[in-house]
Design a protein around this motif. Structure first.
Motif, mmCIF file in Angstrom:
data_model
loop_
_atom_site.group_PDB
_atom_site.id
_atom_site.type_symbol
_atom_site.label_atom_id
_atom_site.label_comp_id
_atom_site.label_asym_id
_atom_site.label_seq_id
_atom_site.Cartn_x
_atom_site.Cartn_y
_atom_site.Cartn_z
ATOM 1 N N ARG A 1 26.581 23.290 32.396
ATOM 2 C CA ARG A 1 26.489 24.641 31.840
ATOM 3 C C ARG A 1 26.065 24.544 30.375
ATOM 4 N N TYR B 1 29.100 45.025 22.738
ATOM 5 C CA TYR B 1 29.421 45.132 24.168
ATOM 6 C C TYR B 1 28.824 43.984 24.989
ATOM 7 N N ASP C 1 28.260 40.525 26.660
ATOM 8 C CA ASP C 1 29.141 39.440 27.102
ATOM 9 C C ASP C 1 28.281 38.196 27.311
ATOM 10 N N GLN D 1 28.876 35.044 28.057
ATOM 11 C CA GLN D 1 29.123 34.193 29.224
ATOM 12 C C GLN D 1 28.664 34.862 30.521
ATOM 13 N N ALA D 2 28.855 36.159 30.635
ATOM 14 C CA ALA D 2 28.378 36.881 31.823
ATOM 15 C C ALA D 2 26.851 36.878 31.859
ATOM 16 N N PHE D 3 26.230 37.030 30.704
ATOM 17 C CA PHE D 3 24.768 36.995 30.604
ATOM 18 C C PHE D 3 24.252 35.628 31.041
ATOM 19 N N ASN E 1 25.796 33.553 33.031
ATOM 20 C CA ASN E 1 26.013 33.482 34.483
ATOM 21 C C ASN E 1 24.857 34.127 35.235
ATOM 22 N N ASP E 2 24.449 35.317 34.791
ATOM 23 C CA ASP E 2 23.347 36.014 35.460
ATOM 24 C C ASP E 2 22.062 35.188 35.389
ATOM 25 N N TYR E 3 21.796 34.580 34.245
ATOM 26 C CA TYR E 3 20.605 33.754 34.095
ATOM 27 C C TYR E 3 20.658 32.534 35.020
ATOM 28 N N LYS F 1 22.196 32.159 37.788
ATOM 29 C CA LYS F 1 22.066 32.553 39.199
ATOM 30 C C LYS F 1 20.604 32.728 39.618
#
Length: 141
Positions: free
Chosen positions: A27, A127, A129, A131-133, A135-137, A139
């Motif tokens: 990661r 607003y 995030d 780590q979520a961003f 994660n989306d990348y 995926k």
């Protein structure tokens, strides 16, 4: 035979756990904070990926009438004395997508004649995030 089955199950679990740890190590590092730029109906989200010295960022365009809408792309970042430029390769050529100077800039899209003006939005940036961003990348690549 039952003992062999237990050992095989334990071995399989150990392999899966090891694979999970290996993926966690892969990661990439990202900045703690995302940057959001808005203007003329377009939204641009940026996030540094890797070491600062790598000069790389994840960039997502939102609410644009373009094939790149909602796609997260990894781009190179070039800082000059005057501005910061985010670029990628389009049709084998360097293409500057975003030019920022003092919190404002222009978004250039392939196939569109006029750039869109954008400005930094600290409220929206809060607003984001990171780590979520990431994660989306991860995926989608």
């Amino acid at each position: 035979m039952q003992l062999f089955s237990r050992w095989a199950a334990l071995w399989a679990m150990a392999l899966m756990l090891g694979a999970g740890l290996a993926q966690a190590e892969e990661r990439p590092q990202v900045a703690d904070k995302m940057m959001a730029y808005f203007g003329q109906g377009a939204k641009v989200w940026t996030l540094r990926i890797g070491e600062r010295s790598d000069n790389q960022a994840l960039v997502q365009l939102e609410d644009v009438d373009h094939d790149w809408n909602m796609r997260i792309q990894k781009m190179s970042v070039e800082q000059t004395a005057k501005d910061t430029r985010y670029f990628t390769t389009v049709d084998g050529q360097k293409f500057v997508v975003l030019v920022l100077q003092d919190g404002y800039g222009e978004l250039h899209l392939p196939g569109q004649a006029k750039p869109l003006r954008v400005g930094y939005d600290s409220n929206q940036s809060s607003y984001g995030d990171a780590q979520a961003f990431l994660n989306d990348y991860l995926k989608t690549r």
